[in-house]
Design a protein around this motif. Structure first.
Motif, mmCIF file in Angstrom:
data_model
loop_
_atom_site.group_PDB
_atom_site.id
_atom_site.type_symbol
_atom_site.label_atom_id
_atom_site.label_comp_id
_atom_site.label_asym_id
_atom_site.label_seq_id
_atom_site.Cartn_x
_atom_site.Cartn_y
_atom_site.Cartn_z
ATOM 1 N N ASP A 253 34.069 43.999 40.653
ATOM 2 C CA ASP A 253 33.816 43.900 42.015
ATOM 3 C C ASP A 253 34.354 42.659 42.571
ATOM 4 O OD1 ASP A 253 32.021 46.484 42.151
ATOM 5 O OD2 ASP A 253 31.128 45.073 40.378
ATOM 6 N N MET A 254 33.890 41.322 42.092
ATOM 7 C CA MET A 254 34.352 40.377 42.434
ATOM 8 C C MET A 254 34.931 38.950 41.529
ATOM 9 S SD MET A 254 30.881 39.966 45.331
ATOM 10 C CE MET A 254 29.936 40.833 44.071
ATOM 11 N N ALA A 255 35.436 38.029 42.096
ATOM 12 C CA ALA A 255 36.109 37.075 41.207
ATOM 13 C C ALA A 255 36.132 35.941 41.759
ATOM 14 C CB ALA A 255 37.448 37.303 41.112
ATOM 15 N N GLN A 256 35.800 34.931 41.033
ATOM 16 C CA GLN A 256 35.930 33.349 41.441
ATOM 17 C C GLN A 256 36.634 32.689 40.594
ATOM 18 O OE1 GLN A 256 31.522 32.521 41.539
ATOM 19 N NE2 GLN A 256 32.256 30.137 41.756
ATOM 20 N N GLY A 257 37.408 31.608 40.943
ATOM 21 C CA GLY A 257 37.928 30.826 39.964
ATOM 22 C C GLY A 257 39.201 29.903 40.770
ATOM 23 N N TYR A 258 39.892 28.971 40.107
ATOM 24 C CA TYR A 258 40.765 28.272 40.671
ATOM 25 C C TYR A 258 42.006 29.038 41.321
ATOM 26 C CZ TYR A 258 38.485 24.405 38.009
ATOM 27 O OH TYR A 258 37.723 23.419 37.626
ATOM 28 N N LEU A 259 42.212 30.117 40.869
ATOM 29 C CA LEU A 259 43.243 31.067 41.699
ATOM 30 C C LEU A 259 42.802 31.643 42.991
ATOM 31 C CD1 LEU A 259 46.005 32.883 41.158
ATOM 32 C CD2 LEU A 259 44.332 34.720 40.493
ATOM 33 N N LEU A 260 41.545 31.735 42.991
ATOM 34 C CA LEU A 260 41.204 32.285 44.324
ATOM 35 C C LEU A 260 40.569 31.187 45.199
ATOM 36 C CD1 LEU A 260 39.415 34.820 42.280
ATOM 37 C CD2 LEU A 260 41.520 35.315 43.550
ATOM 38 N N GLY A 261 40.351 29.928 44.819
ATOM 39 C CA GLY A 261 39.830 28.925 45.508
ATOM 40 C C GLY A 261 39.056 27.770 44.711
ATOM 41 N N GLN A 262 39.739 26.512 44.984
ATOM 42 C CA GLN A 262 38.802 25.572 44.315
ATOM 43 C C GLN A 262 37.385 25.288 44.995
ATOM 44 O OE1 GLN A 262 40.068 23.002 41.963
ATOM 45 N NE2 GLN A 262 41.936 24.051 41.632
ATOM 46 N N PRO A 263 36.483 24.631 44.316
ATOM 47 C CA PRO A 263 35.294 24.100 45.097
ATOM 48 C C PRO A 263 35.942 23.303 46.205
ATOM 49 C CG PRO A 263 34.885 23.902 42.692
ATOM 50 C CD PRO A 263 36.467 24.242 42.623
ATOM 51 N N SER A 264 35.404 23.665 47.425
ATOM 52 C CA SER A 264 35.887 23.020 48.491
ATOM 53 C C SER A 264 34.919 22.396 49.782
ATOM 54 C CB SER A 264 36.670 23.966 49.242
ATOM 55 O OG SER A 264 37.796 24.368 48.484
ATOM 56 N N THR A 265 35.305 21.713 50.640
ATOM 57 C CA THR A 265 34.380 21.329 51.565
ATOM 58 C C THR A 265 33.999 22.368 52.576
ATOM 59 O OG1 THR A 265 35.953 20.673 52.948
ATOM 60 C CG2 THR A 265 35.224 18.881 51.911
ATOM 61 N N GLU A 266 32.985 22.223 53.482
ATOM 62 C CA GLU A 266 32.580 23.285 54.421
ATOM 63 C C GLU A 266 33.542 23.577 55.380
ATOM 64 O OE1 GLU A 266 30.755 20.396 53.296
ATOM 65 O OE2 GLU A 266 29.711 19.523 55.193
ATOM 66 N N GLU A 267 34.346 22.432 55.684
ATOM 67 C CA GLU A 267 35.491 22.499 56.679
ATOM 68 C C GLU A 267 36.472 23.392 56.214
ATOM 69 O OE1 GLU A 267 34.266 19.406 55.836
ATOM 70 O OE2 GLU A 267 33.208 18.728 57.641
ATOM 71 N N VAL A 268 36.822 23.317 54.966
ATOM 72 C CA VAL A 268 38.113 24.288 54.550
ATOM 73 C C VAL A 268 37.304 25.531 54.491
ATOM 74 C CG1 VAL A 268 39.109 24.840 52.264
ATOM 75 C CG2 VAL A 268 39.097 22.429 53.066
ATOM 76 N N ILE A 269 36.051 25.857 53.790
ATOM 77 C CA ILE A 269 35.655 27.155 53.965
ATOM 78 C C ILE A 269 35.438 27.840 55.250
ATOM 79 C CG2 ILE A 269 33.641 28.691 53.091
ATOM 80 C CD1 ILE A 269 35.018 27.608 50.752
ATOM 81 N N GLY A 270 35.130 26.730 56.270
ATOM 82 C CA GLY A 270 35.174 27.451 57.592
ATOM 83 C C GLY A 270 36.653 27.857 57.987
ATOM 84 N N GLU A 271 37.525 27.390 57.689
ATOM 85 C CA GLU A 271 38.809 27.591 58.048
ATOM 86 C C GLU A 271 39.384 29.306 57.361
ATOM 87 O OE1 GLU A 271 41.602 24.515 57.052
ATOM 88 O OE2 GLU A 271 40.404 23.266 58.653
ATOM 89 N N MET A 272 38.876 29.085 56.271
ATOM 90 C CA MET A 272 39.283 30.603 55.623
ATOM 91 C C MET A 272 38.331 31.566 56.271
ATOM 92 S SD MET A 272 38.804 29.147 51.498
ATOM 93 C CE MET A 272 39.525 30.868 50.770
ATOM 94 N N LEU A 273 37.035 31.411 56.699
ATOM 95 C CA LEU A 273 36.565 32.318 57.245
ATOM 96 C C LEU A 273 37.017 32.546 58.634
ATOM 97 C CD1 LEU A 273 32.611 31.203 56.422
ATOM 98 C CD2 LEU A 273 33.777 33.122 55.860
ATOM 99 N N MET A 274 37.427 31.646 59.426
ATOM 100 C CA MET A 274 38.136 31.929 60.816
ATOM 101 C C MET A 274 39.256 32.660 60.621
ATOM 102 S SD MET A 274 36.745 30.423 63.388
ATOM 103 C CE MET A 274 35.873 28.996 63.975
ATOM 104 N N ASN A 275 40.130 32.525 59.472
ATOM 105 C CA ASN A 275 41.343 33.334 59.422
ATOM 106 C C ASN A 275 41.186 34.599 58.689
ATOM 107 O OD1 ASN A 275 42.820 30.845 59.929
ATOM 108 N ND2 ASN A 275 43.078 30.050 57.977
ATOM 109 N N THR A 276 40.025 35.027 58.601
ATOM 110 C CA THR A 276 39.612 36.287 57.854
ATOM 111 C C THR A 276 38.808 37.014 58.747
ATOM 112 O OG1 THR A 276 38.272 35.576 56.355
ATOM 113 C CG2 THR A 276 40.764 35.644 55.430
ATOM 114 N N ALA A 277 38.418 36.317 59.871
ATOM 115 C CA ALA A 277 37.218 36.906 60.873
ATOM 116 C C ALA A 277 37.544 38.367 60.861
ATOM 117 C CB ALA A 277 37.187 36.165 62.146
ATOM 118 N N ALA A 278 36.271 38.922 61.114
ATOM 119 C CA ALA A 278 36.331 40.358 61.377
ATOM 120 C C ALA A 278 37.132 40.656 62.585
ATOM 121 C CB ALA A 278 34.817 41.080 61.435
ATOM 122 N N THR A 279 37.968 41.721 62.485
ATOM 123 C CA THR A 279 38.955 42.099 63.653
ATOM 124 C C THR A 279 38.157 43.386 64.257
ATOM 125 O OG1 THR A 279 40.083 43.441 61.856
ATOM 126 C CG2 THR A 279 41.035 41.353 62.456
#
Ligand code: C2E
Ligand code: CA
Ligand code: CA
Ligand code: CA
Length: 279
Positions: A253-279
């Motif tokens: 169902d779900m995956a986690q790991g360096y391929l999909l994203g390193q542990p990051s700051t809240e800013e980086v995650i915020g940008e990822m969320l903005m870029n994939t915001a619900a359309t």
């Protein structure tokens, strides 16, 4: 031979002293780390495999020591557990992660689940459910957006207090998952008994994929069993496209790991969320 023994004893005792010294120093440092703002969180993305959508993040604790630099959680979490410092530190992690999840929701207009690691010591604290409830009320976070990761060891210890705490957490409505699945005493019994929502397959099974046919068989079997029990599965430590492809074929169902994203700051995650915001 006598001399030799003497020297060995001396070497040993001095090595032991250094070990104890640094242990004590580390403990003194850890006691001050929280108040001195040396602790912070990073967040690692969790991706929905079929859609490649960011659905959650795992909060990972970091300690930047003023003299010794970064200290790995694998080195200081065990010490925090031994000393009981994990209780106040864990409460801080919980509050910080929930505040951040609420902030992402408000700023990015998109719900994201935040997973927090709970140690066995925290689970034995009879105030845990109360702390969780207070943090959810304080932050206004939807309980379903808080995931608590427990290890098999925590659940196997079926003391009365553990069962009571689990029941209270379930009543609050948080998302419970089992971390490092397959590395502890994987009793299928507790999967039935404890109403958890997800299993996280330990990285040690994923790292040899796709070549390692035994680990492939184990991974496929865990996914099939979990689905039979209506549990979601997260694969940990996904590092290659080949691993992700195989997991997709297995219906993970779900995956986690360096391929999909390193542990990051809240800013980086915020940008990822903005870029994939619900359309
Ligand atoms: P964990 O809960 O199994 O967390 C996953 C660990 O794997 C993290 O290490 C993460 O950085 C690392 N990781 C993620 N993706 C990959 C990958 O693709 N390849 C490899 N090689 N590693 C990957 P980290 O951050 O060093 O944390 C280590 C452990 O410390 C955690 O293992 C967890 O057991 C504990 N920990 C971390 N934060 C907390 C916390 O807030 N509370 C408690 N109680 N334990 C924590
Ligand atoms: Ca974890
Ligand atoms: Ca894990
Ligand atoms: Ca681990």
């Amino acid at each position: 031979a006598k001399n030799c023994g003497k020297n060995n004893a001396k070497l040993y005792s001095s090595a032991l002293t250094t070990q104890i010294m640094s242990h004590v120093k580390l403990e003194i440092g850890l006691r001050k780390a929280l108040q001195n703002n040396e602790l912070y969180l990073q967040y690692q993305p969790q991706i929905d495999v079929p859609s490649a959508r960011l659905v959650g993040v795992e909060a990972l604790l970091r300690w930047r020591h003023p003299e010794h630099g970064m200290i790995s959680p694998d080195d200081f979490i065990p010490l925090a557990e031994e000393t009981g410092l994990i209780v106040p530190i864990g409460a801080w992690v919980l509050r910080t992660a929930c505040m951040q999840a609420r902030a992402w929701h408000d700023e990015c207009g998109r719900a994201v689940r935040v997973a927090v690691n709970l140690s066995a010591r925290q689970f034995k604290d009879e105030n845990l459910a109360q702390t969780v409830l207070a943090v959810l009320e304080e932050t206004g976070l939807d309980p379903r957006l808080l995931e608590l990761e427990l290890t098999e060891g925590t659940l196997m210890d079926d003391a009365q207090a553990t069962l009571a705490t689990l029941e209270q957490l379930r009543a609050i409505g948080v998302y419970l998952s089992i971390d490092d699945f397959g590395t502890g005493y994987s009793s299928m019994n507790y999967l039935k008994r404890f109403n958890v929502r997800a299993l996280k397959i330990d990285r040690s099974f994923i790292s040899g994929l796709p070549q390692d046919s035994e680990n492939a068989a184990i991974t496929r079997a865990i996914i099939a069993m979990a689905h039979g029990l209506k549990l979601a599965v997260v694969a940990e430590g996904v590092e290659t496209d080949e691993q992700l492809l195989l997991l997709k074929q297995f219906g993970c169902d779900m995956a986690q790991g360096y391929l999909l994203g390193q542990p990051s700051t809240e800013e980086v995650i915020g940008e990822m969320l903005m870029n994939t915001a619900a359309t």
